[in-house]
Scaffold this motif. Structure first.
Motif, short mmCIF file in Angstrom:
data_model
loop_
_atom_site.label_atom_id
_atom_site.label_comp_id
_atom_site.label_asym_id
_atom_site.label_seq_id
_atom_site.Cartn_x
_atom_site.Cartn_y
_atom_site.Cartn_z
N ALA A 442 0.86 -1.18 0.00
CA ALA A 442 0.00 0.00 0.00
C ALA A 442 0.90 1.24 0.00
CB ALA A 442 -0.91 0.00 1.23
N PRO A 443 0.40 2.39 -0.53
CA PRO A 443 1.26 3.59 -0.61
C PRO A 443 1.90 3.97 0.71
CG PRO A 443 -0.77 3.90 -1.87
CD PRO A 443 -0.91 2.59 -1.15
N HIS A 444 1.14 3.89 1.84
CA HIS A 444 1.76 4.30 3.11
C HIS A 444 2.81 3.29 3.56
CE1 HIS A 444 -1.69 1.78 4.16
NE2 HIS A 444 -1.07 1.48 5.27
N HIS A 445 2.60 1.99 3.26
CA HIS A 445 3.63 1.00 3.61
C HIS A 445 4.90 1.22 2.78
CE1 HIS A 445 0.28 -1.91 5.12
NE2 HIS A 445 0.62 -1.01 6.03
N LEU A 446 4.72 1.53 1.48
CA LEU A 446 5.88 1.83 0.64
C LEU A 446 6.62 3.05 1.17
CD1 LEU A 446 7.59 1.35 -1.90
CD2 LEU A 446 5.92 2.70 -3.19
N LEU A 447 5.88 4.06 1.63
CA LEU A 447 6.52 5.26 2.18
C LEU A 447 7.34 4.91 3.42
CD1 LEU A 447 6.88 8.33 2.26
CD2 LEU A 447 4.76 8.46 3.58
N TYR A 448 6.77 4.05 4.32
CA TYR A 448 7.51 3.66 5.52
C TYR A 448 8.80 2.92 5.14
CZ TYR A 448 3.07 4.64 7.86
OH TYR A 448 1.94 5.23 8.31
N GLY A 455 15.85 6.86 8.15
CA GLY A 455 15.85 6.91 9.61
C GLY A 455 17.11 6.31 10.20
N ALA A 456 17.55 5.16 9.63
CA ALA A 456 18.78 4.55 10.13
C ALA A 456 19.98 5.48 9.89
CB ALA A 456 18.99 3.20 9.44
N LEU A 457 20.00 6.14 8.72
CA LEU A 457 21.09 7.08 8.43
C LEU A 457 21.08 8.24 9.43
CD1 LEU A 457 23.38 8.14 6.59
CD2 LEU A 457 21.60 9.23 5.19
N ALA A 614 21.15 17.28 -1.95
CA ALA A 614 20.78 16.38 -3.05
C ALA A 614 19.84 15.29 -2.56
CB ALA A 614 22.04 15.76 -3.65
N LEU A 615 20.10 14.77 -1.36
CA LEU A 615 19.23 13.71 -0.81
C LEU A 615 17.83 14.24 -0.57
CD1 LEU A 615 18.86 10.85 0.35
CD2 LEU A 615 19.62 11.74 2.55
N VAL A 616 17.73 15.46 0.01
CA VAL A 616 16.41 16.03 0.30
C VAL A 616 15.64 16.30 -0.98
CG1 VAL A 616 15.24 18.03 1.31
CG2 VAL A 616 17.16 16.97 2.49
N VAL A 617 16.34 16.73 -2.05
CA VAL A 617 15.66 17.02 -3.31
C VAL A 617 15.23 15.76 -4.02
CG1 VAL A 617 16.01 18.00 -5.60
CG2 VAL A 617 16.80 19.23 -3.59
N LEU A 618 16.05 14.71 -3.96
CA LEU A 618 15.74 13.49 -4.70
C LEU A 618 14.68 12.64 -4.01
CD1 LEU A 618 19.29 12.36 -5.87
CD2 LEU A 618 17.49 13.39 -7.25
N THR A 619 14.57 12.74 -2.68
CA THR A 619 13.63 11.86 -1.97
C THR A 619 12.19 12.10 -2.39
OG1 THR A 619 15.13 11.64 -0.10
CG2 THR A 619 12.80 11.16 0.30
N PRO A 620 11.65 13.36 -2.45
CA PRO A 620 10.25 13.51 -2.90
C PRO A 620 10.01 13.00 -4.31
CG PRO A 620 11.03 15.50 -1.84
CD PRO A 620 12.23 14.62 -2.04
N ALA A 621 10.99 13.19 -5.21
CA ALA A 621 10.82 12.68 -6.57
C ALA A 621 10.74 11.17 -6.59
CB ALA A 621 11.98 13.18 -7.44
N ALA A 622 11.55 10.54 -5.71
CA ALA A 622 11.51 9.07 -5.66
C ALA A 622 10.18 8.58 -5.12
CB ALA A 622 12.66 8.56 -4.80
N LEU A 623 9.64 9.30 -4.12
CA LEU A 623 8.38 8.85 -3.51
C LEU A 623 7.21 9.01 -4.46
CD1 LEU A 623 8.71 10.26 0.09
CD2 LEU A 623 9.05 7.92 -0.68
N SER A 624 7.31 9.89 -5.49
CA SER A 624 6.18 10.09 -6.40
C SER A 624 6.05 8.96 -7.40
CB SER A 624 6.34 11.45 -7.10
OG SER A 624 7.49 11.44 -7.93
N ALA A 625 7.11 8.12 -7.61
CA ALA A 625 6.99 7.04 -8.60
C ALA A 625 6.11 5.89 -8.02
CB ALA A 625 8.37 6.50 -8.94
N ALA A 626 5.53 6.35 -7.57
CA ALA A 626 4.94 5.29 -6.77
C ALA A 626 4.39 3.93 -7.48
CB ALA A 626 3.90 5.90 -5.91
N ALA A 741 17.10 0.58 -3.46
CA ALA A 741 17.85 1.75 -3.92
C ALA A 741 17.96 2.79 -2.82
CB ALA A 741 17.18 2.34 -5.16
N ALA A 742 16.86 3.00 -2.07
CA ALA A 742 16.91 3.95 -0.96
C ALA A 742 17.90 3.50 0.11
CB ALA A 742 15.51 4.12 -0.36
N ALA A 743 17.94 2.18 0.39
CA ALA A 743 18.88 1.66 1.38
C ALA A 743 20.33 1.85 0.91
CB ALA A 743 18.59 0.20 1.65
N LEU A 744 20.60 1.61 -0.37
CA LEU A 744 21.96 1.80 -0.90
C LEU A 744 22.37 3.27 -0.83
CD1 LEU A 744 21.93 -0.57 -4.02
CD2 LEU A 744 23.12 -0.92 -1.85
#
Length: 860
Positions: A442-448, A455-457, A614-626, A741-744
Motif C-alpha cells: 500500500a502507498p503508506h507501507h511503501l513510504l515507511y 531513519g537509520a542514516l 541532493a538527498l532532500v531534493v531526490l527523496t520527494p521525486a523518488a516517492l512520487s513514482a509510486a 535503492a533507498a537503502a543503498l
C-alpha cells in the motif's frame, strides 16, 4: 404572361418536390414484437441527415439500444434518393402493446417530425420451431403469503426454471425494479433439479429480504433475466456448432397486499416493526462528584431499520452535566435489516446523592404476533459521593440519536480501449504447483519502507555528531575535576577523623591533598603545575570579579593544604573539609547540552552539506513514482473444466497472489467460453509474474477471445523496449528494488558521514560513490517499471471483465441517478465497498459504483 411566370412555377414545383422528399420514419412502423426476443427496427432519414446521434424517446416496457448506421443511394426515373438508416436493437420486456412516441429531430434540412411506431406483443419461439419459449422457461416471484404488515421484513424468492436440453447458460443476473419494495442484494443462487411438463429441468433460486413502508395493494414489476437457449446446430458431423438464442425471461407479477398497522399505536411508538432487544448499562454505579458515568443504550434485532429514527429519549436529573455523542448504527455484514444502534451518554455529577436512571421504554410492532410490544430496561440506581467541588447547573438531556448517510455522485469518463489483434492461439496445459507472487505494498507501507533507511542514516549521523560534541566540549575537564573533588573531599573527611587513632593514615591524607590541589587547578583552569595561593586567588578573581570572598576562601584553603603538606607537624584544621565542600558547592560548572550536537561544526562536515541537499531534493521525486485427492490438473485433462475451475477459485480465495492458480483458472474459463472473465484472470496472472512468456501468450489469446484489451496492459502484448524492461519484474518486485535503492543511497551517505567525522579508510569514498551510482540506476529503472504498469501496480487494482453500468450511487432502485456504460477491459482502483458494490477510481479522477461480480481484483 404565362411565359413570364413559367420559370417561377418550375422553381416552386421543384422546391415542393424537394420538401416532400425529406422524411424521417420508422421501418417497420408497426407489427408485432416477440416478447423477450431481440428484434431490429430502423430509423430512416430520407434526403436528410441528423445533426447529432438520434436519441428516440423511451417507451415503457421496451428496451432499445443503437447498433449501427448505414447509407443507401437509389435512382428511380432520374429521381435520386439518399437515405441514412440507424439500426436499433429492441426487446419487448413484457406482454403488452407498446408505442414509441412521436418526436421531432434536428436535421441538416431543418426540424422534422417522426410519427409514432406501434407494436403488439407476439409469442417468442425457440429458433425456427413452433415451440413457445414460455413452454420451456419461466420465472416466478415467491412471496410468504398474500399479505404482509407495513414495515414487516419478509423473505422473497425469484426462481428461474428451464428445460435442461434447451438451457445452454445464463446470460445475466436478475434485473428488477422492486419499488415500492426495498430489498437487500440477492444471495448466491441455488440450483436444483426439477420437472417441467414431463421433461428434466433446472431451477435457479435467488433469495433476498424485503419490506414495504406504506400500506396498500401493489402489483409487482416482473423480474427479467437473460438466458442463452440452444436453438439447434450449424454445420455437420465433427464441425457442428451450437446455435444460441438469447432470450429475456420475464417472471410473473404477483399482487401483494400490505396491511396498515393497528390503531391506536402505543405512546412512544416510532415506526419500528420487527423483533428487537434493548439493553441498558451504567458504568460505574458508584462515583464521586466530578467523576464521569457512562450510560450505554443498545438496540439490536431484525426489522425495518431504514425507517427507525433512533433510540428513545432519555431524561436525567439537572444535577448531571451531559455529554451526548452521535449514536453509532452498525448493520450486519451484507445485510440491511439486521443491525445494532448504540449510544453512550456521559453523565458528570455535580452534587452528591442517590439518583435513578431509567427505566427506558421502546415500543415496536411484532408482525409475528400481530400486536404491539414494549421493551423496558431495568431501573439503575447510582450513588454519588461528595468529592470535588460541587456545582449545580440545570441540564436536561433528551438523547435522540440520528444517523445520516452521505453519497457522492460522480460522472466518470468513458474509457475506450482498442481491441488487440494477436495471432490465433489455443489454451495450453495448466501449470503444476502453487506459487504466490509478492503483492504490491500500500502507498503508506511503501513510504515507511523508503523512509526506514533514511531513519537509520539519521540515527547513525546523530551518534557521530553526539560523539564529536562530547569530545569537543570545553567544560568537559572542569566537570570531571569537580566530580573528582567531591569524591576526594569525602575521603579526606573520613581520613581526618580517623587520623588521631591511626597515624599511618597521614600518607593517604597527603596523597588526597595533592589530588585535591591538582583538581582545583583544573577546575579553575590554572595551567601552572604547583600554583601559589596568590595565583589561585588571582585566577578566581578574574573568573568571578564580583565575588571577592570566594577567591579569599579558596586561597585560604590552598594555604592550609600547603602547610599540612610541606610543614612538619602541621595538622589540617578540623573544619577544613566542611569549608572546602562549601566552596566547591558554590562553584557551578556548566552541564553538557545535547543541543550542541546541532551546531554546524558538530552536525555537518563542510563537504557533506551539498550531498544532504541532493538527498532532500531526490527523496520527494523518488516517492512520487509510486490439494484434493484428485488434482485440478487431472480434472482439467479429463474435460471437467467446471470442477477444475472451482478448485482454482478456492485456491485464489486463499492466496490471491497465486499466479499459477489464476493462469489455470483462465484456461479453464476459456474452455467454458467464459472469455471475458478468463482474460481478466490471465491479466492478473501476467501482472503478478510477467517474466513467464507463456503467460504473455495466453493473455493475448484471452484478449482475442474476449474482444477487449485491458487498459495499460495492451503495450505488453507487443512489447517495446520499455515494456520488455518492465516485464523483468512484477510491480511488487519493482517496489522492493526501489526500497533497496533507498537503502543503498543511505549506505552511501553513511560512508561519507564516517569520512567526514574522521574515520580514515581509503575505501570509504570510492565505496560511497559506487553505492550512490548503483542506487540511482536502481531507482530510475524501478521508476520506469512501475510507471509502465500504471494503475495495475496498485494493490487495490481491479479489472472490469464484462460491460456493465457505472452508477453514481450503489443501488439499482434509484432510477434518476446518473449512469454511464463501462466497457470491458477498464482498469480502476477499488477505494470503497458497500453491500456487494465496489467504487472504482480511474486515472482521470472520476469514480463510480459497479457490482463486485463485474470485476476481478488483480492482487486481492
Amino acid at each position: 404572361m404565362i411565359t413570364r411566370l413559367l420559370p417561377s412555377l418550375v422553381i416552386l414545383l421543384a422546391l415542393a418536390t424537394t420538401l416532400a422528399a425529406q422524411t424521417v420514419r420508422w421501418e417497420p412502423s408497426g407489427g408485432t414484437l416477440a416478447v423477450g426476443q431481440v428484434s431490429e427496427i430502423a430509423l430512416v432519414f430520407e434526403n436528410c441527415e441528423p445533426k447529432d446521434t438520434p436519441a428516440p424517446p423511451k417507451a415503457p416496457g421496451l428496451t432499445m439500444e443503437m447498433r449501427g448506421r448505414s447509407e443507401n443511394v437509389s435512382m428511380v426515373n432520374f429521381n435520386v434518393t439518399k437515405s441514412v438508416g440507424y439500426t436499433f436493437a429492441v426487446r419487448l420486456d413484457r406482454r403488452q402493446s407498446v408505442e414509441i412516441p412521436a418526436f421531432e429531430i434536428e436535421t441538416n434540412k431543418g426540424r422534422l417530425r417522426v410519427e409514432p411506431a406501434r407494436f403488439e406483443a407476439g409469442n417468442a419461439t425457440v429458433g425456427r420451431t413452433e415451440i413457445a419459449v414460455d413452454a420451456i422457461a419461466n420465472g416466478r416471484i415467491g412471496l410468504p403469503g398474500k399479505s404482509v404488515w407495513a414495515g414487516e421484513v419478509f423473505p422473497l424468492t425469484y426462481t428461474l426454471s428451464a428445460v435442461r436440453r434447451y438451457l445452454y447458460q445464463l446470460g445475466s443476473g436478475p434485473e428488477w425494479s422492486p419499488a415500492p419494495l426495498a430489498i437487500e442484494e440477492w444471495a448466491k443462487p441455488e440450483q436444483v433439479e426439477t420437472a417441467i411438463r414431463g421433461e428434466q429441468g433446472i431451477s435457479v433460486i435467488y433469495r433476498t429480504r424485503a419490506y414495504v413502508a406504506a400500506p396498500g395493494t401493489y402489483k409487482l414489476e416482473p423480474v427479467n433475466q437473460l438466458v442463452n437457449l440452444l436453438a439447434g446446430n450449424s454445420g455437420f458431423g465433427f464441425f457442428q456448432n451450437p446455435v444460441l438464442q438469447q432470450q429475456s425471461i420475464a417472471s410473473d407479477q404477483p399482487e401483494l397486499i400490505v396491511k396498515p398497522l393497528p390503531q391506536p399505536a402505543p405512546a412512544g411508538f416510532n415506526g419500528a416493526v420487527g423483533q428487537f432487544k434493548l439493553v441498558s448499562k451504567v458504568v460505574p454505579e458508584r462515583a464521586k462528584v466530578g467523576e464521569p458515568i457512562t450510560w450505554t443504550l443498545a438496540l439490536s434485532g431484525t426489522g425495518n431499520w431504514p425507517d427507525i429514527p433512533g433510540l428513545p429519549a432519555r431524561e436525567v436529573s439537572k444535577d448531571f452535566q451531559v455529554v451526548q455523542p452521535q449514536a453509532k448504527r452498525t448493520p450486519a455484514e451484507g445485510k440491511i435489516y439486521d443491525a445494532t444502534i448504540t449510544e453512550d451518554v456521559v453523565l458528570v455529577p455535580t452534587r452528591a446523592g442517590t439518583y435513578a436512571l431509567g427505566p427506558i421504554n421502546f415500543a415496536y410492532f411484532d408482525p409475528k404476533s400481530g400486536s404491539y410490544k414494549t421493551l423496558t430496561t431495568e431501573k439503575v440506581t447510582v450513588t454519588i459521593a461528595a468529592g470535588m467541588a460541587e456545582k449545580s447547573e440545570p441540564t436536561k438531556s433528551a438523547a435522540t440519536p440520528e444517523t445520516k448517510a452521505e453519497s457522492t455522485a460522480a460522472t466518470p469518463s468513458r474509457p475506450l480501449p482498442t481491441p488487440p489483434n494477436p495471432p490465433g492461439l489455443l489454451p495450453t496445459e495448466p501449470a503444476g504447483g502453487s506459487t504466490a507472487a509478492p503483492a504490491p505494498w500500500a502507498p503508506h507501507h511503501l513510504l515507511y519502507a523508503l523512509l526506514a533507511p533514511l531513519g537509520a542514516l539519521l540515527l547513525f549521523w546523530g551518534r557521530l555528531a553526539w560523539q564529536r560534541a562530547r569530545a569537543g566540549d570545553p567544560w568537559k575537564t572542569r566537570r570531571a575535576a569537580r566530580q573528582r573533588l567531591r569524591a576526594t573531599l569525602a575521603r579526606l573527611g573520613v581520613t581526618q577523623s580517623a587520623l588521631p587513632l591511626r597515624p599511618e593514615l597521614a600518607t593517604e591524607l597527603r596523597a588526597d591533598l595533592l589530588a585535591w590541589q591538582q583538581d582545583v587547578a583544573a577546575l579553575w583552569q590554572i595551567d601552572h603545575a604547583a600554583p601559589a595561593a596568590t595565583a589561585l586567588a588571582a585566577a578566581i578573581q578574574a573568573a568571578q570579579p564580583a565575588n571577592r570572598s570566594a577567591a579569599d576562601e579558596w586561597a585560604k584553603l590552598w594555604q592550609e593544604a600547603d602547610r599540612t603538606l610541606y610543614r612538619a607537624g602541621e595538622a589540617l584544621p578540623a573544619d577544613w573539609c566542611n569549608r572546602a565542600a562549601q566552596a566547591l558547592a558554590s562553584k557551578s560548572v556548566r552541564s553538557f547540552s545535547p543541543f550542541t550536537l546541532l551546531l554546524p561544526r558538530h552536525l555537518l562536515p563542510w563537504w557533506f552539506a551539498a550531498a544532504l541537499v541532493a538527498l532532500v531534493v531526490l527523496t520527494p521525486a523518488a516517492l512520487s513514482a509510486a490439494a484434493p485427492a484428485k488434482t485440478p490438473a487431472d480434472l482439467y485433462n479429463a474435460g471437467d473444466f467446471a470442477a477444475a475451475a472451482q478448485v482454482w477459485r478456492d485456491a485464489i480465495a486463499q492466496q490471491p497472489t497465486d499466479w499459477r492458480a489464476r493462469h489455470n483458472l483462465g484456461l479453464a474459463l476459456l474452455q467454458q467460453d467464459a472469455a471475458g472473465e478468463a482474460a481478466a484472470q490471465l491479466a492478473a496472472a501476467f501482472v503478478q509474474h510477467p517474466r513467464d512468456p507463456v503467460l504473455a501468450r495466453q493473455l493475448a489469446l484471452g484478449c482475442d477471445k474476449a474482444g477487449y484489451t485491458p487498459t495499460v496492459l495492451g503495450g505488453f502484448l507487443r512489447p517495446g523496449v520499455v515494456q520488455q524492461l518492465a516485464m523483468l519484474a512484477s510491480p511488487a518486485e519493482w517496489q522492493r528494488l526501489f526500497v533497496a535503492a533507498a537503502a543503498l543511497a543511505a549506505l552511501a551517505f553513511g560512508c561519507w558521514l564516517a569520512l567526514g567525522y574522521g574515520r580514515r579508510s581509503r575505501w570509504l569514498k570510492p565505496t560511497g560513490w559506487a553505492l550512490l551510482t548503483l542506487a540511482l540506476l536502481l531507482a530510475m529503472t524501478a521508476t520506469i517499471g512501475l510507471r509502465t504498469y500504471g494503475l495495475a501496480a496498485d494493490n487495490h487494482a481491479a479489472l472490469v471483465w464484462q460491460q456493465c453500468v457505472l452508477r453514481s450511487i450503489p443501488t439499482e432502485v434509484e432510477t434518476s441517478q446518473k449512469t454511464t456504460a463501462l466497457p470491458a477491459g477498464s482498469l480502476g482502483v477499488v477505494d470503497k465497498t458497500f453491500l456487494g458494490w465496489v467504487r472504482l477510481s480511474f486515472g482521470s479522477g472520476h469514480t463510480g459504483w459497479v457490482r463486485k461480480e463485474d470485476i476481478v481484483m488483480l492482487w486481492r
